[in-house]
Design a protein around this motif. Structure first.
Motif, PDB file in Angstrom:
ATOM      1  N   LYS A 196      51.049  19.221  -3.917  1.00  0.00           N
ATOM      2  CA  LYS A 196      51.339  18.402  -5.156  1.00  0.00           C
ATOM      3  C   LYS A 196      51.482  16.829  -4.906  1.00  0.00           C
ATOM      4  CE  LYS A 196      54.233  19.771  -8.256  1.00  0.00           C
ATOM      5  NZ  LYS A 196      55.291  20.053  -9.014  1.00  0.00           N
ATOM      6  N   GLU A 242      56.803  24.556   4.350  1.00  0.00           N
ATOM      7  CA  GLU A 242      56.896  23.478   3.459  1.00  0.00           C
ATOM      8  C   GLU A 242      56.924  22.126   4.229  1.00  0.00           C
ATOM      9  OE1 GLU A 242      60.358  24.627   1.027  1.00  0.00           O
ATOM     10  OE2 GLU A 242      59.209  26.019   0.373  1.00  0.00           O
ATOM     11  N   LEU A 248      53.940  16.899  -1.566  1.00  0.00           N
ATOM     12  CA  LEU A 248      54.666  18.184  -1.177  1.00  0.00           C
ATOM     13  C   LEU A 248      53.472  18.983  -0.981  1.00  0.00           C
ATOM     14  CD1 LEU A 248      57.370  18.667  -4.211  1.00  0.00           C
ATOM     15  CD2 LEU A 248      57.633  17.756  -1.801  1.00  0.00           C
ATOM     16  N   THR A 264      59.973  22.521   6.944  1.00  0.00           N
ATOM     17  CA  THR A 264      60.833  23.565   6.511  1.00  0.00           C
ATOM     18  C   THR A 264      60.171  24.974   6.677  1.00  0.00           C
ATOM     19  OG1 THR A 264      62.485  22.377   5.067  1.00  0.00           O
ATOM     20  CG2 THR A 264      62.676  24.588   5.076  1.00  0.00           C
ATOM     21  N   GLN A 279      55.747  11.434  -4.937  1.00  0.00           N
ATOM     22  CA  GLN A 279      55.992  12.802  -4.538  1.00  0.00           C
ATOM     23  C   GLN A 279      54.647  13.094  -3.712  1.00  0.00           C
ATOM     24  OE1 GLN A 279      55.200  15.936  -7.693  1.00  0.00           O
ATOM     25  NE2 GLN A 279      57.249  16.510  -6.993  1.00  0.00           N
ATOM     26  N   SER A 310      52.656  23.142   0.866  1.00  0.00           N
ATOM     27  CA  SER A 310      53.335  24.550   1.338  1.00  0.00           C
ATOM     28  C   SER A 310      52.212  25.375   1.592  1.00  0.00           C
ATOM     29  CB  SER A 310      54.423  24.931   0.331  1.00  0.00           C
ATOM     30  OG  SER A 310      53.743  25.145  -0.833  1.00  0.00           O
ATOM     31  N   SER A 322      61.996  12.197  11.207  1.00  0.00           N
ATOM     32  CA  SER A 322      61.687  13.618  10.450  1.00  0.00           C
ATOM     33  C   SER A 322      62.409  14.547  11.143  1.00  0.00           C
ATOM     34  CB  SER A 322      60.093  13.806  10.676  1.00  0.00           C
ATOM     35  OG  SER A 322      59.475  12.767  10.173  1.00  0.00           O
ATOM     36  N   CYS A 373      58.995  12.667   7.121  1.00  0.00           N
ATOM     37  CA  CYS A 373      58.158  13.881   6.521  1.00  0.00           C
ATOM     38  C   CYS A 373      58.851  15.082   7.343  1.00  0.00           C
ATOM     39  CB  CYS A 373      56.761  13.397   7.351  1.00  0.00           C
ATOM     40  SG  CYS A 373      55.367  14.971   6.768  1.00  0.00           S
ATOM     41  N   ASN A 374      59.397  15.773   6.108  1.00  0.00           N
ATOM     42  CA  ASN A 374      60.285  16.829   6.946  1.00  0.00           C
ATOM     43  C   ASN A 374      59.744  18.359   6.848  1.00  0.00           C
ATOM     44  OD1 ASN A 374      62.314  14.915   7.389  1.00  0.00           O
ATOM     45  ND2 ASN A 374      62.678  14.849   5.143  1.00  0.00           N
ATOM     46  N   SER A 380      57.307  12.929   0.941  1.00  0.00           N
ATOM     47  CA  SER A 380      57.486  11.943  -0.019  1.00  0.00           C
ATOM     48  C   SER A 380      57.794  10.539   0.412  1.00  0.00           C
ATOM     49  CB  SER A 380      58.574  12.538  -1.109  1.00  0.00           C
ATOM     50  OG  SER A 380      58.136  13.713  -1.645  1.00  0.00           O
ATOM     51  N   ASP A 404      57.447  18.077   3.295  1.00  0.00           N
ATOM     52  CA  ASP A 404      57.998  17.125   2.232  1.00  0.00           C
ATOM     53  C   ASP A 404      57.630  15.838   2.742  1.00  0.00           C
ATOM     54  OD1 ASP A 404      59.070  15.383   0.419  1.00  0.00           O
ATOM     55  OD2 ASP A 404      60.682  16.273   0.119  1.00  0.00           O
TER      56      ASP A 404
END
Length: 239
Positions: free
Chosen positions: A91, A25, A100, A9, A98, A102, A187, A6-7, A29, A27
């Motif tokens: 999303k 953000e 996502l 940014t 997927q 943000s 992560s 789980c990254n 995925s 991610d």
């Protein structure tokens, strides 16, 4: 459920006059890839859809909840007020693995971002009080390392400094960091900052530059960032 990948940014785009945009953000995925059919079934049951693509503003949410918000303390209302311009985008697509998430907002001055997480901490506290089962979502708690971020931009220099509550950070380490290490073991937390001028020097030795030296990227293991928020401090000097 272990969030093995789980990254996070931080995207910051600063204009020459000090205005710009900020986005956080996430991610997740890797969670979709790991959960497989079980998560697909869960999403389908809770949302009547296997695909979610939703955009909304916090201002809309607060307007709908204005009666409840009016009963909060002045400090809590002020903290939530700082979040009004944030837009949230979610999303989810289990078939495409997927997930996502943000949040982004424009700003008039970089310094306005320094207390941007106050509102999120307030929301977390309010949710915690209303949660009769006392359950905790690790994704919701992942950003709370009890450090305030102070941003400054003069046109000649830029800085990002974590102001740490050492007592609260020590409590996190004692109470829950073991769980965090397990959940977010692989992560990453990444800073990706774009400036209007080429960077001459940057204090962080792990910083990478784009070809035009206007974008600075710093990546750290997420758990390392939670334990030592100051490792992502930056002092930038422009050419």
């Amino acid at each position: 459920m272990v969030l093995t990948s789980c990254n996070f940014t931080e995207n910051l785009d600063v204009k020459d006059d000090g205005t710009g945009t900020f986005a956080l953000e996430i991610d997740g995925s890797g969670l979709m890839a790991m959960a497989g059919d079980k998560l697909t079934e869960s999403l389908s049951q809770k949302n009547d859809a296997k695909v979610i693509d939703s955009v909304f503003s916090f201002k809309e949410i607060f307007e709908a909840k204005k009666d409840s918000i009016s009963k909060l303390s002045t400090e809590q209302q002020a903290a939530l007020k700082k979040m009004e311009n944030f837009m949230m985008h979610i999303k989810m697509n289990a078939e495409k693995q997927q997930f996502l998430f943000s949040m982004d907002t424009p700003f008039k001055n970089v310094a306005d971002l320094q207390n941007m997480m106050d509102g999120f901490k307030t929301l977390k506290d309010l949710k915690g009080k209303s949660d009769s089962e006392g359950t905790s979502n690790p994704l919701e708690n992942s950003m709370d390392n009890n450090a305030k971020i102070d941003f400054a931009y003069t046109g000649k220099t830029f800085s990002r400094k974590a102001i740490i509550d050492k007592e609260a950070l020590a409590k996190i380490k004692n109470d829950s960091l073991g769980m965090t290490k397990m959940i977010f073991a692989s992560s990453k937390y990444t800073l990706k900052y774009h400036f209007p001028k080429a960077v001459k020097t940057v204090s962080n030795p792990d910083a990478l530059f784009s070809a035009d030296r206007k974008t600075v990227t710093v990546e750290y293991p997420f758990v390392d960032y939670m334990e030592h928020p100051e490792k992502l401090n930056l002092n930038v000097v422009f050419e």
